[in-house]
Structures are given as C-alpha cells and as structure tokens.
Design an enzyme around this catalytic site. Sequence first.
Site, PDB file in Angstrom:
ATOM      1  CG  ASP A 336     -83.776  21.357  12.814  1.00  0.00           C
ATOM      2  OD1 ASP A 336     -83.887  20.207  12.199  1.00  0.00           O
ATOM      3  OD2 ASP A 336     -84.697  22.157  12.608  1.00  0.00           O
ATOM      4  CD  GLU A 371     -80.570  18.965   9.855  1.00  0.00           C
ATOM      5  OE1 GLU A 371     -81.187  17.997   9.231  1.00  0.00           O
ATOM      6  OE2 GLU A 371     -81.308  19.813  10.376  1.00  0.00           O
TER       7      GLU A 371
END
Length: 658
Positions: A336, A371
């Site tokens: 993330d 990401e």
Amino acid sequence: MTQLAIGEATPHGATYDGHGVNFTLFSAHAERVELCVFDSRGNERRYDLPGRRGDVWHGYLAGARPGLRYGYRVHGPWQPVQGHRFNPAKLLLDPYARRVEGELKDHPLLHGGHDEPDYRDNAAVAPKSVVISDHYDWEDDAAPRTPWGKTVIYEAHVKGLTYLHPELPQEIRGTYKALGHPVMVAYFKQLGITALELLPVAQFASEPRLQRMGLTNYWGYNPMAMFALHPAWASSPEMALDEFRDAVKALHRAGIEVILDIVLNHSAELDLDGPTFSLRGIDNRSYYWIRDDGDYHNWTGCGNTLNLSHPGVVEYACECLRYWVETCHVDGFRFDLASVMGRTPTFRQDAPLFAAIKACPVLSTVKLIAEPWDIGEGGYQVGNFPPPFAEWNDHFRDAARRFWLPRNLTTGEFACRFAASSDVFKRNGRAPGASVNLLTAHDGFTLRDCVCFNQKHNEANGEENRDGTNSNYSDNNGKEGLGGPLDLMERRRDSIHALLATLLLSQGTPMLLAGDEHGHSQHGNNNAYCQDNALTWLDWQQANRGLTTFTAALIRLRQQIPALTGNSWWEEGDGNVRWLNKNAQPLSADEWQNGPKLMQILLSDRFLIAINATLEVTDIVLPEGEWRAVPPFAGEDNPVITAVWQGPAHGLCVFQRG
C-alpha cells in the site's frame, strides 16, 4: 519466574525456546527499557531489560511460556521538537508481537501527550502483546510459484468474500477458515484465478474518528501489529495463526497463490493527537519521518509516515515480510502507498529498503506488487520501481474505462495500454508482467457501478460525500442508479463484457476485484473503507451467474493465447500481435490518433479480437481465412465466418482461426 538474564539480541521479538522467553526491543534513543508482564488478574510485574547490543535491548525470562501477556515501558527524553516522545507511563506493544490481546479503543489514557507528556498510566486499557509458539505442521506444502505470464490475481476481503455465502457452514463464514474450505477452493478453480490477494490481514484498528461515529475500519489499512493476524476473522484469537495457515495450505494444494496486501507506510498511531501505543513511545525519532518542528511528514494522508530508510526500520520491515513468507508461506505482497518504501526522503530506486529486499534470498523470489504512489511531493512513481517489483497500472485502468464508457481516448493510447504499457514498464529489464492491469479495486467503484453511476454516493461514510475520488471515468448510460429499462440494462451488460475482455485478454498481469464477476454493487460508494455491512459483503445468492461464467471463460481463453502467457514484450514481426483496422488492414498513422474506435487485434496469428467501441452497429471485415467465435462469445449456433462480422455498438468478439 526469576529476574531477567541478559539473553540475546536476536531473534527480534519474544521467542519461546521451551524453557523461557527471550525478549528484544529496538530503540536507538531510549535510556532504559522495562519489560512488563501481566498475570491472569491483570497484575503487572516489571523487569529492566539488562542487555544492550547496538540499539537492541534484550533480556531472558526463565520459566515464561506461550500465553504470557506483556508490554514495554520505555524511558528517555521528552523533546518533541527533536522528535523524542518517551513516556514510561504508557504501556507499549512489541512491534514484533505475534498476537495482541485487546483492541485499540478511543480512550484518553492511550494518548501520550502533545506538547507535554500525559503521565496517566494506561495499562488498564492498553492492548497487550502475547507470547506464542508458532510451531505448525506444513506437511508437504509447496509454493505454486505461478509464472507471471500465467498469473491472474483476485483481490478480496477476508470477511466480505464469504460472510454471506450460503454453501459454507454458518460458523466459518467471513473467516480465514472459509478461504480454504472446499466450496471456496472449487469456486476459485472454476473461475480460473491463480492468486488470491487479500486486503490487510495484519491486526488493525479503527480510527478514533470512526469509533466516535459508530463506524469501523473495514478495509484494514490502519496497522496496529504488523506480525499479528487480525483476530476477528478466527474462531478464537489464539487460533488465528493456525487457521490462516490451514487456508494457505489448502489453497496451495489447489495451485492457488496467496498474496497479502501489507501496509508498511504508516501506523495506527496517526498524527500527534492519535494514540501512543507502540512505535511513537519506543523510538519516535527512528520509526517516523519527523519535520523540523517535530511534527510528522504526512505523505500517507494518515497522520504519520514510517521512515523506511532508517536501518533499524528497514530491518523491521524486512523481518515482517520474511515472517509472513517463512512462517505463513504466503507467496507475495501488494504494498500500500509503496512510494513511501523508496523515500530517502526523495524517491530513489536504490533506496535502502529496495536494496535490502533485492539482496534477500527469501523476499527477492516472491511476488512483489507496488501501489506506486503516495500523496507527498514526488509521490507518483508509476513505472519507476526497480525489479523485481510489479506495479498497479492506473494508466490501464483509466484508459480502459475511457475507451469503453465512452470518453475521448485514441486508438493508439488504448493499444499502448493493451500491450502492457511498454512506454511505462519496458525498462530496467522488466517484463510485461510488471504491469498489473486492473479495471477496479477495493478503492473506487465496482465494475457494475462504473456503468450505473456518474457520481460517487458516499454519504454513508459520514463525510458529506467529500471523500473518495471524483475521477471515476464512469458512464451511467443515461440513468443514475442500478435499475432501468431493458435496453439500458443491455448496454450496461455489453460495456461490462467489453471491459472484462479488455482486462483479461490484454498483455500484463490482470487483477480482478472479487464480486465484479457477480455484478456486485456498492450503490455508488467509491470509498467503502468504513462499511462493514451488506454494502461491501458479496451477496452470493444474488450473483449474476451468467457474468461469472463469462468471466471464467475469458480466463480460460487467456491461458490458451501464447502472446499473453509468454511474458515477453511484443516486437514488430514476431507473430505475437498485429494491429488492424475495420478492413483488416494495418492501422494508419491517422487511424492511430484520430480514427473511430474500431480495430482488430490479432494475437499469436490465430486469435482475433474484433472491437467496435462506437455507438453504431458497424461491419468489420475479418482477415483472410476461416474464423469461428470462441467462448464466451460463441453461441449455440456458431457458424464459420469468412468475411464480415457485424459488430454491435460497444461490442467485442474473439475469433479463432480455423
């Protein structure tokens, strides 16, 4: 129990050896560290950690056993401007805790102080670390190690995936156990996915703001204990680790990989008004990026940012990842806000954490997916991650939606994204699999909502619809909401089919959001992070079976096309791809840039994707030869076509040469 022996500086965390427990804690700036252990009545006993090697404090407690509850009190300076916030009144979680008892509640005693320390003791309400034994019989478990070229990822939430599944035993719905149940394994195999990517399973907390609103953090991107499984999805907290490993073992036996979404960019301590329960009190200056005024750099939007260039924090991150691979046999990670991993503080491909991962024989061989952005300056880094990282490709997501829904997108731009975005990823020896193609993810509209809503509808999140992106590239086809007349519903169906075919038949690594193959809707909520309810849970009884069958057939078709499974870049004349216009001629320069959205893509010289993304029925002349539509585009009457396909508006069909 006796006083602490000096013990060893490794391994990190609390380690049971059959006779006692060795405790270690990293803190470069502490002056004294107390180990605090608790009996069954909550009575606390404190021991100074007697050993220190470098920045690691350590001690050994003879006679201690698994199940022991413990925490730390760390002494040192209170100098907020310098980044030091030591406060021994606050009991702190072990960053390496394998299990945690208690939740992180919105309680005033958990705050360590802002400008001045809060000297109220918090032990009565603080979550506590628990010693475990992580022995487990893996039997003959083996990692599937699916090649990137054959990988199809399925992104899912542990609870939401199975909580409403009627064929699962009631008591295991929404749990780790359900993931490995034969019903789910059979479904994954029938669908054809090769990797299950789970939203965060490390223990997380609900932000105080959400707790005050009566909401919870559903997605899990607010990490509390990075080595501990979230206990709510187990039959009991002490069984979480084994039940998760049982699921991994069952999935591996079916040839399905398990990828974890992991949050290394921030912690649930949030900003300076957030709770102090671990890293802030252990060594705030080392663990976080600190501004000159003593506040945090907030490159995550969550109040703080982990300093993953500090040697001690790099070691912490790598040991966390190795724990999940070695102890839980996971096959990879999705990171993330991964640009934080490369901050020094500017982003660098040779950042310390990247270098450590590349040099690690364990971590360098599993699937790593970034990401590739954060919200700080210079945070957008799509295409810039070093090998062996793959990356979420938002260029593909936006281009696919703009091409079909309909927006202004050239044929050339669409083709570039269809070909694994070589302009972005063909560098540093990376292969097409580095482009993780997606239409949707947990964050944003579901696929069905992309064709039913023009605007987000996030009122239930309690932020007056201000949260969530406004750049959705969606098209409600003339009516906002799920219902509508038959012709509208058919247009929506055709758009969904075209988008799924674009995703699953393009070069790169496809990622499918769980529920998109069912027609799942979140009723226009494109930021359902706090919706632990029927809005996000998959309704298996209402699933669109025809769409599921269509999706599975696309995945099977994908695995038959060498140009897609070979994971090598397409070169002109190599037989992998030819780009043709509606007359089966090579696209001209003008057609690439200004032509109508009509094209044919010939893959491996025998699979033809005919595309009509216009609003009109259009005849498309097929290349020479005999062509037959293939599932899921073939009907019961499937004649050989030798000349022309009458392409419906928003239509796509795949043919195979006879």
